[in-house]
Design a protein around this motif. Structure first.
Motif, PDB file in Angstrom:
ATOM      1  N   GLY A 286    -125.278  70.496 -18.745  1.00  0.00           N
ATOM      2  CA  GLY A 286    -125.083  69.675 -17.360  1.00  0.00           C
ATOM      3  C   GLY A 286    -126.392  69.486 -16.723  1.00  0.00           C
ATOM      4  N   SER A 287    -126.245  69.245 -15.443  1.00  0.00           N
ATOM      5  CA  SER A 287    -127.464  69.135 -14.388  1.00  0.00           C
ATOM      6  C   SER A 287    -128.279  70.475 -14.477  1.00  0.00           C
ATOM      7  N   GLY A 288    -129.615  70.502 -15.044  1.00  0.00           N
ATOM      8  CA  GLY A 288    -129.969  71.755 -14.908  1.00  0.00           C
ATOM      9  C   GLY A 288    -131.497  71.829 -14.524  1.00  0.00           C
ATOM     10  N   SER A 289    -131.938  70.864 -13.589  1.00  0.00           N
ATOM     11  CA  SER A 289    -133.405  70.731 -13.220  1.00  0.00           C
ATOM     12  C   SER A 289    -133.835  71.816 -12.444  1.00  0.00           C
ATOM     13  N   PHE A 290    -132.729  72.560 -11.658  1.00  0.00           N
ATOM     14  CA  PHE A 290    -133.288  73.651 -10.924  1.00  0.00           C
ATOM     15  C   PHE A 290    -133.723  74.862 -11.682  1.00  0.00           C
ATOM     16  N   ALA A 291    -133.494  74.907 -13.066  1.00  0.00           N
ATOM     17  CA  ALA A 291    -133.984  75.844 -13.913  1.00  0.00           C
ATOM     18  C   ALA A 291    -135.283  75.837 -14.518  1.00  0.00           C
ATOM     19  N   ILE A 292    -135.858  74.690 -14.135  1.00  0.00           N
ATOM     20  CA  ILE A 292    -136.973  74.611 -14.934  1.00  0.00           C
ATOM     21  C   ILE A 292    -138.122  75.579 -14.920  1.00  0.00           C
ATOM     22  N   SER A 293    -138.272  76.058 -13.491  1.00  0.00           N
ATOM     23  CA  SER A 293    -139.236  77.028 -13.545  1.00  0.00           C
ATOM     24  C   SER A 293    -138.866  78.374 -13.941  1.00  0.00           C
ATOM     25  N   SER A 294    -137.485  78.881 -14.206  1.00  0.00           N
ATOM     26  CA  SER A 294    -136.989  79.884 -14.815  1.00  0.00           C
ATOM     27  C   SER A 294    -137.186  79.967 -16.369  1.00  0.00           C
ATOM     28  N   ALA A 295    -137.040  78.713 -17.050  1.00  0.00           N
ATOM     29  CA  ALA A 295    -137.171  78.433 -18.296  1.00  0.00           C
ATOM     30  C   ALA A 295    -138.650  78.693 -18.702  1.00  0.00           C
ATOM     31  N   TYR A 296    -139.745  78.400 -17.809  1.00  0.00           N
ATOM     32  CA  TYR A 296    -140.923  78.701 -18.022  1.00  0.00           C
ATOM     33  C   TYR A 296    -141.412  79.925 -17.795  1.00  0.00           C
ATOM     34  N   ARG A 297    -140.935  80.825 -16.776  1.00  0.00           N
ATOM     35  CA  ARG A 297    -141.204  82.268 -16.545  1.00  0.00           C
ATOM     36  C   ARG A 297    -140.652  82.973 -17.916  1.00  0.00           C
ATOM     37  N   ALA A 298    -139.482  82.523 -18.401  1.00  0.00           N
ATOM     38  CA  ALA A 298    -138.993  83.244 -19.382  1.00  0.00           C
ATOM     39  C   ALA A 298    -139.759  82.748 -20.905  1.00  0.00           C
ATOM     40  N   GLY A 299    -140.645  82.122 -20.771  1.00  0.00           N
ATOM     41  CA  GLY A 299    -141.333  81.979 -22.093  1.00  0.00           C
ATOM     42  C   GLY A 299    -140.955  80.907 -22.948  1.00  0.00           C
ATOM     43  N   ALA A 300    -140.138  79.956 -22.567  1.00  0.00           N
ATOM     44  CA  ALA A 300    -139.587  78.960 -23.370  1.00  0.00           C
ATOM     45  C   ALA A 300    -140.579  78.018 -23.883  1.00  0.00           C
ATOM     46  N   ASP A 301    -140.366  77.497 -25.028  1.00  0.00           N
ATOM     47  CA  ASP A 301    -141.150  76.694 -25.418  1.00  0.00           C
ATOM     48  C   ASP A 301    -140.815  74.990 -25.144  1.00  0.00           C
ATOM     49  N   ILE A 302    -139.500  74.988 -24.961  1.00  0.00           N
ATOM     50  CA  ILE A 302    -138.910  73.899 -24.922  1.00  0.00           C
ATOM     51  C   ILE A 302    -137.461  74.060 -23.869  1.00  0.00           C
ATOM     52  N   PHE A 303    -137.398  73.441 -22.921  1.00  0.00           N
ATOM     53  CA  PHE A 303    -135.799  73.608 -22.156  1.00  0.00           C
ATOM     54  C   PHE A 303    -135.148  72.148 -22.114  1.00  0.00           C
ATOM     55  N   ILE A 304    -133.784  72.503 -22.522  1.00  0.00           N
ATOM     56  CA  ILE A 304    -132.977  71.607 -22.930  1.00  0.00           C
ATOM     57  C   ILE A 304    -131.996  71.301 -21.936  1.00  0.00           C
ATOM     58  N   TYR A 328    -123.028  64.718 -20.771  1.00  0.00           N
ATOM     59  CA  TYR A 328    -121.808  64.617 -21.577  1.00  0.00           C
ATOM     60  C   TYR A 328    -122.337  65.221 -22.907  1.00  0.00           C
ATOM     61  N   GLU A 329    -123.366  64.860 -23.520  1.00  0.00           N
ATOM     62  CA  GLU A 329    -123.744  65.481 -24.997  1.00  0.00           C
ATOM     63  C   GLU A 329    -123.949  66.701 -24.674  1.00  0.00           C
ATOM     64  N   SER A 330    -124.529  67.373 -23.623  1.00  0.00           N
ATOM     65  CA  SER A 330    -124.769  68.723 -23.518  1.00  0.00           C
ATOM     66  C   SER A 330    -123.797  69.664 -23.417  1.00  0.00           C
ATOM     67  N   GLU A 331    -122.722  69.299 -22.807  1.00  0.00           N
ATOM     68  CA  GLU A 331    -121.668  69.794 -22.636  1.00  0.00           C
ATOM     69  C   GLU A 331    -120.087  69.266 -23.453  1.00  0.00           C
ATOM     70  N   GLN A 332    -120.572  68.586 -24.583  1.00  0.00           N
ATOM     71  CA  GLN A 332    -119.579  68.047 -25.455  1.00  0.00           C
ATOM     72  C   GLN A 332    -118.674  69.164 -26.121  1.00  0.00           C
ATOM     73  N   TYR A 333    -119.343  70.011 -26.554  1.00  0.00           N
ATOM     74  CA  TYR A 333    -118.799  71.209 -27.585  1.00  0.00           C
ATOM     75  C   TYR A 333    -117.913  72.194 -26.697  1.00  0.00           C
ATOM     76  N   THR A 334    -118.036  72.077 -25.611  1.00  0.00           N
ATOM     77  CA  THR A 334    -117.194  73.068 -24.555  1.00  0.00           C
ATOM     78  C   THR A 334    -115.675  72.610 -24.610  1.00  0.00           C
ATOM     79  N   LYS A 335    -115.153  71.789 -24.932  1.00  0.00           N
ATOM     80  CA  LYS A 335    -113.799  71.625 -25.175  1.00  0.00           C
ATOM     81  C   LYS A 335    -113.392  72.293 -26.514  1.00  0.00           C
ATOM     82  N   ASN A 336    -114.259  72.288 -27.619  1.00  0.00           N
ATOM     83  CA  ASN A 336    -113.704  72.933 -28.836  1.00  0.00           C
ATOM     84  C   ASN A 336    -113.786  74.479 -28.512  1.00  0.00           C
TER      85      ASN A 336
END
Length: 364
Positions: A286-304, A328-336
């Motif tokens: 879903g909408s995750g722009s608020f977590a960009i800095s958290s992804a960077y601090r965690a050492g992520a190479d990519i944030f999806i 939709y694409e990021s959450e599509q497997y949730t119903k499964n």
């Protein structure tokens, strides 16, 4: 089976007490006492989903997104939200929304994204604060061990990979029973001193009801002295997003192509490539722009994630890649995930995975 029994299973998977404050989760339409005929699981509840529930003889829709976010002041069918609610009520169909409760669950939306990408060594990206509580109570020393055990059975005393965790100290408690009291220890009108144990246990906040019930049912005192404190400690098992690792590093373009294929998205919008392999991957459905800095601090190479705005791509600052795969694409497997979970818990009712694509965004 009543609808409330299904809700109990869903509360075990993703307690609604951990949903975000802005959200609207739980039973939005219908009575929990209604007898169940079948369950339809969907990402969104639209008019065609109500039709599908009717055709499938399902009187409970378990929807990831809530159809109602804000209060409705009228029901005249002037928009899709009103029409959905009106049709659901007319056809006696209940709607339960799980949304950010499942976003925050350890084995929820983001874990499912990691599963699709084959990530290992997963952990919560932004652990939730304020979801761990502490109970302090006092009991006669002779009864303290029994009370402590009952609190453990109700869900108290689990910290990470450890359980039966508590702290106790001994002291003298005093009280005087009034003429209206019915003391189990001591006499009316007389000051009584009792050797007591102070018992301290932590617990996840969704267990509070069961823990207080265990406290009151197993304490010998007529009036139980206790206090509850909300701790600021992070809960490593609850929170937004997740980070993990690929078993083997991948070149950036190869990974982005793999990402597009896995999530079957029309396009992947991404920030500048950094010319280094992708190994550590952060995700947030879903909408995750608020977590960009958290992804960077965690050492992520990519944030999806999804729903990134133009200027938010600049926040990558050549430190990591930002990849927007679509909401939709990021959450599509949730119903499964929900269907699989409920089928393990409920075997004697139809649990149907909706075959409707509710994605409002189209690609050419």
């Amino acid at each position: 089976m009543q609808i409330k029994e299904v809700i109990q299973h869903l509360e075990t998977l993703a307690p609604t007490t951990y949903a975000e404050d802005f959200d609207n989760v739980g039973l939005l339409v219908g009575s929990p006492e209604t007898l169940l005929t079948g369950i339809l699981v969907t990402l969104d509840t639209l008019e065609n989903i109500i039709d599908e529930a009717i055709e499938s003889d399902c009187n409970l829709i378990v929807s990831f997104h809530p159809i109602v976010f804000k209060g409705l002041k009228r029901f005249n069918g002037s928009n899709y939200v009103e029409r959905v609610i009106m049709k659901a009520i007319k056809n006696d169909i209940a709607i339960f929304a799980i949304h950010t409760a499942l976003d925050n669950a350890l084995h929820g939306v983001n874990d499912m994204m990691c599963e699709q990408l084959g990530l290992i060594n997963r952990k919560i990206l932004i652990p939730q604060r304020g979801s761990i509580k502490k109970l302090v109570t006092f009991a006669p020393i002779a009864e303290a061990e029994t009370l402590r055990s009952k609190l453990f059975e109700a869900g108290a005393g689990t910290i990470g990979n450890y359980d039966n965790c508590s702290f106790s100290s001994e002291g003298i408690g005093t009280f005087r029973a009034s003429e209206n009291a019915n003391p189990s220890i001591g006499e009316i009108g007389k000051i009584h001193q009792e050797k007591e144990a102070q018992i301290q246990v932590t617990y996840p906040k969704h267990c509070e009801g069961k823990i207080l019930k265990a406290l009151f049912q197993n304490h010998t005192y007529e009036e139980v002295a206790y206090e509850i404190t909300t701790l600021e400690n992070k809960n490593e098992n609850i929170g937004m997003g997740m980070i993990g690792e690929l078993p083997q590093g991948m070149e950036e373009l190869d990974f982005l192509k793999h990402l597009k294929k896995v999530f079957n998205t029309g396009c992947v919008r991404h920030s500048a490539l950094l010319n280094k392999p992708i190994k550590k991957v952060a995700v947030l459905g879903g909408s995750g722009s608020f977590a960009i800095s958290s992804a960077y601090r965690a050492g992520a190479d990519i944030f999806i994630t999804a729903d990134l705005k133009y200027h938010q791509f600049y926040e990558a600052e050549n430190k990591l890649i930002l990849a927007d795969i679509g909401h939709y694409e990021s959450e599509q497997y949730t119903k499964n995930l929900i269907v699989s979970y409920l089928r393990k818990k409920i075997s004697n009712f139809a649990i149907i995975l909706s075959d409707k694509n509710t994605n409002p965004i189209q690609y050419i």
